[in-house]
Design an enzyme around this catalytic site. Structure first.
Site, mmCIF file in Angstrom:
data_model
loop_
_atom_site.group_PDB
_atom_site.id
_atom_site.type_symbol
_atom_site.label_atom_id
_atom_site.label_comp_id
_atom_site.label_asym_id
_atom_site.label_seq_id
_atom_site.Cartn_x
_atom_site.Cartn_y
_atom_site.Cartn_z
ATOM 1 C CB SER A 297 -0.961 -0.158 1.264
ATOM 2 O OG SER A 297 -1.908 0.936 0.868
ATOM 3 C CG ASP A 382 -6.440 -2.723 -3.677
ATOM 4 O OD1 ASP A 382 -7.303 -1.984 -2.913
ATOM 5 O OD2 ASP A 382 -5.684 -3.116 -3.256
ATOM 6 C CG HIS A 411 -5.746 -2.411 0.277
ATOM 7 N ND1 HIS A 411 -4.973 -1.907 -0.838
ATOM 8 C CD2 HIS A 411 -5.613 -1.524 1.491
ATOM 9 C CE1 HIS A 411 -4.186 -1.058 -0.410
ATOM 10 N NE2 HIS A 411 -4.268 -0.809 0.995
#
Length: 432
Positions: A297, A382, A411
């Site tokens: 991320s 995601d 995610h």
């Protein structure tokens, strides 16, 4: 340049400490979506179809009505319809995309007064997605000067041994490091394998947020000297109440001073990551050769940025990187986290100065400059770091790369994918 695109379908979950793994909740009713292509990927212009099953106790629910929406990823739905599934199964025409990108299918159903949902994003020639972000002509000059200036500052490093976190195999220290002029500092946990010898080093930048970090000794147990950090200059050893009071002042830091490339919040963060790698390479236990970076991320973004800016890095492993092709929304498609130019923000955020500044910090432009082997992974489902934005970055990387796609994941990532990334980093570091 060797490029490998691997589609991996992983069903079992492994709980790995540094992973963002799926919680895999058990539901009374499952809405199972099965694309007509096993890899969830189609060519542009090719029709996509998804089979839908509504299952209770693993058995189809008869005479159930579903509602579904279909449209481009992160954009308004093009089609909203209902369908009666007489035997609990049916098929949905997802349509096609004439340009490389993703289409999103969202399905909901009400059974016995409870609503159950599922989604499936399908890719259309994702390997051909091109970025929308500008590549500034003075990008290299800007960052070369910034890195050189940051490297003029002494580390002024403070190490505090933490016996409460150390193990019989790993010594853990709290590191307090100066990373820029004035009061710019970062905190992190330095983990060293016990025993004499020289070791490769591993830098692990964090995901987004203002939150305390905990030491992770797993990398050191695998033979790396590792450093995991926070990026805001807050000691993770503060008590919970004090940390909460300090962290509340940061707000939406990812938007702070976006109208000025020299004052934007992430400038000091990017340079701080460069200096963290420099510090690791200054340790007497460093093997003098192998330097790897990994994160997911925001940490995935910082992994790519650090690898592009610091010439010492020899390999990386990045998961669903943020801050990729942020201007995608200005071109009618999904942009990367923090979604700064999304439709609901454009009236206030999409100014010429902010758009210009974003280009100097967009991960796409760092990805263009990565020169070392990399392992990359993302999922199609995601919404935080949409795959359209992620592929915008991955597709411009010319260095050797291994890309592992788990379409079903959002995610988060599977433990098996973590294992593969660690195997990759160990091999690149001569630990295999």
């Amino acid at each position: 340049m060797m490029k490998k695109l691997l589609f991996v379908f992983l069903l079992a979950l492994t709980n790995v400490a540094f992973a963002q793994n799926s919680p895999a909740p058990i539901k009374l009713v499952d809405v199972l979506l099965t694309p007509s292509h096993a890899d969830w990927t189609y060519k542009t212009g090719e029709k996509a179809e998804v089979e839908v099953q509504v299952l209770r106790f693993g058995v189809p629910v008869p005479n159930v009505e579903i509602s579904y929406e279909v449209g481009p990823e992160m954009m308004d739905a093009e089609k909203k319809e209902k369908q009666l599934l007489k035997d609990g199964t049916g098929k949905i025409n997802v349509g096609t995309s004439k340009v490389p990108g993703f289409r999103d299918l969202n399905v909901s159903v009400k059974v016995d007064g409870h609503t159950y949902k599922s989604q499936s994003k399908l890719g259309f020639s994702p390997e051909a997605i091109e970025p929308t972000v500008e590549n500034p002509k003075d990008f290299d000059a800007f960052w070369t000067e910034a890195v050189a200036e940051a490297r003029q500052v002494d580390f002024d490093a403070n190490l505090k041994f933490l016996p409460e976190y150390s193990t019989d195999k790993v010594d853990v220290y709290l590191l307090d490091l100066r990373t820029g002029w004035g009061k710019k500092r970062l905190f992190g946990y330095l983990c060293k394998p016990k025993g004499e010898g020289k070791y490769p080093v591993l830098f692990a930048p964090p995901g987004a947020g203002v939150k305390p970090v905990k030491p992770y000794t797993g990398f050191a147990e695998q033979g790396f000297i590792s450093l995991t950090i926070e990026i805001h200059g807050i000691s993770p050893l503060l008590d919970a109440d004090s940390y909460k009071q300090v962290s509340s002042a940061f707000g939406d830091y990812m938007f702070a001073n976006l109208d000025n490339r020299d004052e934007y919040y992430y400038k000091n963060v990017y340079l701080g990551c460069v200096r963290c790698v420099d510090y690791l390479c200054s340790l007497p236990e460093f093997d003098g050769k192998n330097v790897v970076v990994t994160g997911g991320s925001q940490g995935g973004a910082l992994t790519i940025v650090t690898s592009a800016l610091n010439e010492k890095v020899t390999a990386l492993a990045a998961f669903y990187p943020a801050l990729c092709d942020m201007t995608g929304y200005l071109h009618g498609r999904a942009g990367g986290w923090p979604h700064v130019f999304r439709a609901d923000k454009q009236a206030t955020m999409a100014t010429p100065d902010r758009i210009k500044t974003a280009a100097y910090f967009d991960v796409v432009n760092f990805a263009r400059r990565v020169k070392v082997p990399g392992f990359y992974s993302t999922g199609y489902n995601d919404h935080t770091c949409p795959p359209t934005s992620v592929f915008s970055a991955l597709n411009v990387i010319s260095a050797p790369k291994e890309i592992v796609i788990t379409p079903i994941s959002g995610h988060w990532r599977f433990g098996e994918t973590n294992d593969r990334s660690l195997d990759f980093l160990r091999e690149q570091s001569g630990l295999e």
